[in-house]
Structure formats: structure tokens, C-alpha cells
Motif scaffolding. Structure first.
Motif, PDB file in Angstrom:
ATOM      1  N   VAL A 127       6.322  14.529  -2.770  1.00 49.09           N
ATOM      2  CA  VAL A 127       7.058  14.004  -3.913  1.00 49.09           C
ATOM      3  C   VAL A 127       8.365  14.769  -4.036  1.00 49.09           C
ATOM      4  O   VAL A 127       8.514  15.860  -3.510  1.00 49.09           O
ATOM      5  N   GLU A 128       9.312  14.158  -4.717  1.00 42.32           N
ATOM      6  CA  GLU A 128      10.576  14.840  -5.026  1.00 42.32           C
ATOM      7  C   GLU A 128      10.492  15.365  -6.430  1.00 42.32           C
ATOM      8  O   GLU A 128       9.873  14.801  -7.280  1.00 42.32           O
ATOM      9  N   ILE A 173      13.184   1.323  -5.032  1.00 42.68           N
ATOM     10  CA  ILE A 173      11.881   1.787  -5.503  1.00 42.68           C
ATOM     11  C   ILE A 173      12.046   2.278  -6.933  1.00 42.68           C
ATOM     12  O   ILE A 173      12.951   3.061  -7.228  1.00 42.68           O
ATOM     13  N   VAL A 174      11.171   1.796  -7.808  1.00 45.37           N
ATOM     14  CA  VAL A 174      11.288   2.083  -9.234  1.00 45.37           C
ATOM     15  C   VAL A 174      10.003   2.692  -9.779  1.00 45.37           C
ATOM     16  O   VAL A 174       8.950   2.058  -9.749  1.00 45.37           O
ATOM     17  N   SER A 175      10.114   3.914 -10.275  1.00 47.58           N
ATOM     18  CA  SER A 175       9.022   4.521 -11.021  1.00 47.58           C
ATOM     19  C   SER A 175       9.101   3.968 -12.436  1.00 47.58           C
ATOM     20  O   SER A 175      10.134   4.082 -13.096  1.00 47.58           O
ATOM     21  N   PRO A 227       9.986   9.846  -3.178  1.00 48.21           N
ATOM     22  CA  PRO A 227      11.370  10.131  -2.778  1.00 48.21           C
ATOM     23  C   PRO A 227      12.256   8.878  -2.787  1.00 48.21           C
ATOM     24  O   PRO A 227      11.861   7.829  -2.292  1.00 48.21           O
ATOM     25  N   GLY A 228      13.406   9.022  -3.413  1.00 50.47           N
ATOM     26  CA  GLY A 228      14.365   7.922  -3.489  1.00 50.47           C
ATOM     27  C   GLY A 228      14.172   6.970  -4.649  1.00 50.47           C
ATOM     28  O   GLY A 228      14.984   6.071  -4.864  1.00 50.47           O
ATOM     29  N   ALA A 229      13.105   7.146  -5.410  1.00 48.72           N
ATOM     30  CA  ALA A 229      12.827   6.239  -6.535  1.00 48.72           C
ATOM     31  C   ALA A 229      13.754   6.518  -7.710  1.00 48.72           C
ATOM     32  O   ALA A 229      14.130   7.652  -7.967  1.00 48.72           O
ATOM     33  N   ILE A 230      14.100   5.442  -8.413  1.00 50.46           N
ATOM     34  CA  ILE A 230      14.798   5.567  -9.689  1.00 50.46           C
ATOM     35  C   ILE A 230      13.759   5.421 -10.786  1.00 50.46           C
ATOM     36  O   ILE A 230      12.622   5.022 -10.531  1.00 50.46           O
ATOM     37  N   ASN A 231      14.122   5.744 -12.017  1.00 53.13           N
ATOM     38  CA  ASN A 231      13.172   5.682 -13.124  1.00 53.13           C
ATOM     39  C   ASN A 231      13.630   4.702 -14.179  1.00 53.13           C
ATOM     40  O   ASN A 231      14.723   4.819 -14.721  1.00 53.13           O
ATOM     41  N   THR A 242       0.844  -1.191   0.000  1.00 46.45           N
ATOM     42  CA  THR A 242       0.000   0.000   0.000  1.00 46.45           C
ATOM     43  C   THR A 242       0.878   1.240   0.000  1.00 46.45           C
ATOM     44  O   THR A 242       2.065   1.179   0.338  1.00 46.45           O
ATOM     45  N   VAL A 243       0.289   2.388  -0.332  1.00 51.03           N
ATOM     46  CA  VAL A 243       1.057   3.627  -0.287  1.00 51.03           C
ATOM     47  C   VAL A 243       1.505   3.922   1.141  1.00 51.03           C
ATOM     48  O   VAL A 243       2.595   4.454   1.362  1.00 51.03           O
ATOM     49  N   THR A 244       0.712   3.539   2.109  1.00 50.67           N
ATOM     50  CA  THR A 244       1.090   3.731   3.515  1.00 50.67           C
ATOM     51  C   THR A 244       2.294   2.866   3.857  1.00 50.67           C
ATOM     52  O   THR A 244       3.215   3.320   4.554  1.00 50.67           O
ATOM     53  N   ASP A 245       2.314   1.620   3.365  1.00 50.40           N
ATOM     54  CA  ASP A 245       3.485   0.744   3.575  1.00 50.40           C
ATOM     55  C   ASP A 245       4.743   1.394   2.997  1.00 50.40           C
ATOM     56  O   ASP A 245       5.794   1.422   3.636  1.00 50.40           O
ATOM     57  N   VAL A 246       4.637   1.905   1.776  1.00 45.15           N
ATOM     58  CA  VAL A 246       5.792   2.511   1.104  1.00 45.15           C
ATOM     59  C   VAL A 246       6.235   3.766   1.844  1.00 45.15           C
ATOM     60  O   VAL A 246       7.437   3.983   2.043  1.00 45.15           O
ATOM     61  N   LYS A 247       5.288   4.574   2.293  1.00 42.92           N
ATOM     62  CA  LYS A 247       5.633   5.787   3.051  1.00 42.92           C
ATOM     63  C   LYS A 247       6.375   5.416   4.338  1.00 42.92           C
ATOM     64  O   LYS A 247       7.383   6.048   4.683  1.00 42.92           O
ATOM     65  N   MET A 248       5.934   4.390   5.032  1.00 44.74           N
ATOM     66  CA  MET A 248       6.611   3.956   6.257  1.00 44.74           C
ATOM     67  C   MET A 248       8.024   3.468   5.944  1.00 44.74           C
ATOM     68  O   MET A 248       8.957   3.731   6.707  1.00 44.74           O
ATOM     69  N   ILE A 249       8.189   2.783   4.827  1.00 44.26           N
ATOM     70  CA  ILE A 249       9.507   2.293   4.423  1.00 44.26           C
ATOM     71  C   ILE A 249      10.446   3.465   4.159  1.00 44.26           C
ATOM     72  O   ILE A 249      11.559   3.511   4.672  1.00 44.26           O
TER      73      ILE A 249
END
Length: 133
Positions: free
Chosen positions: A132-133, A37-39, A52-56, A18-25
Motif C-alpha cells: 500500500v502507499e 482507481i478510486v478509494s 498505489p495510484g488511487a485517488i480518494n 479481482t485484487v490480482t487483476d488490479v495488482k497486474m494493472i
């Protein structure tokens, strides 16, 4: 590849976060270091804003050798897209290739309500509007 596909299907592991799981991570530096984390959105939309912290790596290019080299095989991967659909495609491909991958449920649609970052027509899922970054 067939053995990996059978193992993945038999694992019973839920392929989503979930987005909440990812935010906590990402809010816990020690936990964030355990994940990639990959966009899988377009480079232009990644530049408008991303988790934040995602690569593309665009979803249609996720299985290219040069892109797989960017993904550590010993870390879980969280993919996301606009609404969750192409993120799940990328997640499934990665799992079939032997990675431990999860898709962020509802993608950026679940992450933020910023129309510039979403670059898609919003639907009513009450996003929490995380930064967001």
C-alpha cells in the motif's frame, strides 16, 4: 438516465475486478495509465494506506459534480472500499451515470492483511498482502 441504466443492465459485463487483476494493472505502467482507481473509503482511512495510484472520493460523495469532474469519462474506473460493499455502490452509481466502472472484489480486505490499513475486523479471505502507499 433510464436508457443508461437499461444499457448497463443489458450489457452482461461483470462489474468486478479481482485484487490480482488490479495488482497486474498497476504493475504495468502502460496498463495503469488506462485506468482511474478510486478509494471510496474515508479520507482518514485513505491516508493510512491505499492502493498505489488511487485517488480518494468517499462513496457518499461520488456523484457530486465536483467529484465527477475528477473522473475521466473515457477511462475505466476501479472503485474499492473496506470489504467491497460500498465500493460496489459507488461502482453501480458510476455505471448508471455512463462511466465504465468496476469494483475491486473484497476491497482492502482482499488487498492486505495490515490491520491499521484495513480499519475493519478481518474475515478469512486469505488476502495476498499487496503493498500500500
Amino acid at each position: 438516465a433510464q436508457a443508461q441504466a437499461q444499457a448497463y443492465c443489458a450489457s452482461g459485463r461483470a462489474p468486478t475486478k479481482t485484487v490480482t487483476d488490479v495488482k497486474m494493472i498497476i504493475d504495468d505502467p502502460a496498463e495503469a495509465a488506462k485506468y482511474t482507481i478510486v478509494s471510496v473509503r474515508s479520507a482518514a482511512d485513505y491516508a493510512k494506506g491505499h492502493v498505489p495510484g488511487a485517488i480518494n472520493i468517499p462513496w457518499k460523495e461520488i456523484a457530486k459534480e465536483e467529484n465527477l469532474k475528477k473522473l475521466p469519462p473515457d477511462k475505466p474506473i476501479i472503485t474499492y472500499c473496506y470489504t467491497g460493499h460500498t465500493g460496489q455502490v459507488a461502482c453501480t452509481v458510476l455505471n448508471l451515470l455512463g462511466y465504465e466502472a468496476y469494483n475491486m472484489k473484497y476491497g482492502m480486505m482482499g488487498w492486505t492483511d495490515d490491520p491499521e490499513v484495513l480499519n475493519t475486523t478481518p474475515f478469512d479471505c486469505n488476502p495476498p498482502n499487496y503493498p500500500v502507499e
